[in-house]
Design an enzyme around this catalytic site. Structure first.
Site, PDB file in Angstrom:
ATOM      1  CG  HIS A   1      -4.026  -4.818   0.385  1.00 43.64           C
ATOM      2  ND1 HIS A   1      -5.275  -5.091  -0.120  1.00 43.64           N
ATOM      3  CD2 HIS A   1      -4.187  -4.713   1.721  1.00 43.64           C
ATOM      4  CE1 HIS A   1      -6.151  -5.152   0.871  1.00 43.64           C
ATOM      5  NE2 HIS A   1      -5.518  -4.924   2.006  1.00 43.64           N
TER       6      HIS A   1
ATOM      7  CE  LYS B   1     -10.739   2.291   3.328  1.00 42.40           C
ATOM      8  NZ  LYS B   1     -10.642   1.126   4.127  1.00 42.40           N
TER       9      LYS B   1
HETATM   10  P1  AMP Z   1      -6.471  -4.709   5.535  1.00 45.05           P
HETATM   11  O1  AMP Z   1      -6.209  -5.888   4.659  1.00 45.05           O
HETATM   12  O2  AMP Z   1      -7.752  -4.011   5.263  1.00 45.05           O
HETATM   13  O3  AMP Z   1      -6.230  -5.013   6.991  1.00 45.05           O
HETATM   14  O4  AMP Z   1      -5.368  -3.633   5.147  1.00 45.05           O
HETATM   15  C1  AMP Z   1      -4.000  -3.959   5.182  1.00 45.05           C
HETATM   16  C2  AMP Z   1      -3.199  -2.694   4.979  1.00 45.05           C
HETATM   17  O5  AMP Z   1      -3.522  -2.127   3.716  1.00 45.05           O
HETATM   18  C3  AMP Z   1      -3.515  -1.639   6.036  1.00 45.05           C
HETATM   19  O6  AMP Z   1      -2.315  -0.971   6.406  1.00 45.05           O
HETATM   20  C4  AMP Z   1      -4.453  -0.732   5.305  1.00 45.05           C
HETATM   21  O7  AMP Z   1      -4.453   0.591   5.796  1.00 45.05           O
HETATM   22  C5  AMP Z   1      -3.887  -0.787   3.908  1.00 45.05           C
HETATM   23  N1  AMP Z   1      -4.908  -0.366   2.934  1.00 45.05           N
HETATM   24  C6  AMP Z   1      -6.197  -0.804   2.831  1.00 45.05           C
HETATM   25  N2  AMP Z   1      -6.848  -0.135   1.861  1.00 45.05           N
HETATM   26  C7  AMP Z   1      -5.958   0.749   1.342  1.00 45.05           C
HETATM   27  C8  AMP Z   1      -6.029   1.740   0.303  1.00 45.05           C
HETATM   28  N3  AMP Z   1      -7.143   1.947  -0.382  1.00 45.05           N
HETATM   29  N4  AMP Z   1      -4.915   2.456   0.054  1.00 45.05           N
HETATM   30  C9  AMP Z   1      -3.770   2.268   0.750  1.00 45.05           C
HETATM   31  N5  AMP Z   1      -3.640   1.351   1.733  1.00 45.05           N
HETATM   32  C10 AMP Z   1      -4.713   0.604   2.029  1.00 45.05           C
END
Ligand code: AMP
Length: 289
Positions: A39, A151
């Site tokens: 994030h 991801k």
């Molecule tokens: P989430 O909180 O899981 O909904 O993720 C929020 C954002 O962070 C989304 O756009 C995800 O794709 C991104 N994200 C989650 N994990 C990663 C990671 N390991 N590397 C890059 N972006 C990520």
């Protein structure tokens, strides 16, 4: 950094900022919180490319199925605020469910076709929840650019298509996956893993690395590649495969020719995996070409 829980107050602050910075660009990073370096990388990228960066933290009930982990999804608002501040966010928007859904929502944003496979097949209704909440957040923040991690490559494809189909005035910026030193993709759900599961979870990234080698072999086809990946993941005794798919990206169709699998010739190819360790479902992917 300022934190808002109210849509009205956030909008007011954004209006003031735009008045004072008429040429300024607003970058937006939507998240479900329990933030990690993945994030943070999106926030830092937005910080570098925009005059103002808004991060949202909202665990969206609409995108969880009835038997999924909405209730137990990890939450740590104080740590999230610290990470946002450190990564360079200007505004943190952290509404509660009542603020986002004061009434049962009867209006939804459905993206067809792209959502009936991969995670959409395993998690029926998931992408309807994602499309709906992301379009709500876009209307609230009205960003010039929005940052999403690859991801969740299917999510990127779905959001890009939604923005295109609905003429949303926002540029979708896909960002690379951030990994642990041993290759495991960072995820808020990694905290659910036991030590033994965590050790075996490296098999996802290893299988994707192998897929890259196998893809370079002349004569390889999608079915053969898939079979080898499935067999490779089978080396981890605790891994239970949800799906292993080899598709074109971003249209998520079966590749129609062997040539399409050859990197640099024909379309891009995604190898996408979802694997369960106990009750924890992990996803990962690699895009070639
Ligand atoms: P989430 O909180 O899981 O909904 O993720 C929020 C954002 O962070 C989304 O756009 C995800 O794709 C991104 N994200 C989650 N994990 C990663 C990671 N390991 N590397 C890059 N972006 C990520």
């Amino acid at each position: 950094m300022l934190t808002y829980t109210s849509i009205r107050e956030l909008r007011e602050r954004l209006r003031e900022w735009r008045e004072a910075n008429p040429k300024g660009k607003v970058g937006f990073v939507p998240t479900m919180g329990f933030l990690h370096e993945g994030h943070a990388s999106l926030i830092e990228r937005s910080r570098g490319e925009n005059g103002l960066t808004v991060v949202s933290v909202f665990v969206n009930p609409l995108q969880f199925g009835p038997n999924e982990d909405f209730e137990r999804y990890p939450r740590d608002p104080e740590r999230d605020a610290a990470i946002c501040g450190r990564a360079g966010a200007d505004l943190l928007f952290a509404p509660d469910v009542r603020e986002m859904y004061p009434k049962k929502t009867i209006t939804k944003v459905l993206v067809e076709q792209l959502t009936d496979r991969l995670c959409g097949a395993s998690r029926p209704g998931h992408f309807d929840g994602v499309g709906t909440v992301v379009s709500k957040l876009f209307h609230i923040v009205q960003p010039d650019r929005a940052y999403f991690g690859l991801k969740d490559a299917q999510q990127v494809a779905v959001i890009e298509r939604m923005a295109e189909d609905l003429n949303l005035p926002v540029e979708i910026v896909p960002c690379p996956t951030v990994r642990e030193p041993d290759g495991l993709a960072l995820s808020s759900r990694n905290v659910y893993l036991t030590a033994e599961q965590r050790e075996q979870a490296v098999v996802l990234n290893e299988a994707l690395g192998k897929a890259e080698e196998w893809l370079a072999e002349p004569g390889i086809d999608a079915a053969g590649l898939r079979e080898r990946i499935v067999a490779y993941i089978g080396r981890a005794p605790l891994a239970v495969i949800d799906y292993v798919e080899v598709l074109t990206y971003p249209d998520l169709q079966p590749p129609d020719s062997v040539a399409a699998l050859h990197i640099g010739r024909g379309s891009r190819i995604i190898v996408a995996l979802a694997v369960k360790f106990g009750g924890t479902r992990l996803i990962d992917n690699r895009i070639f070409g």
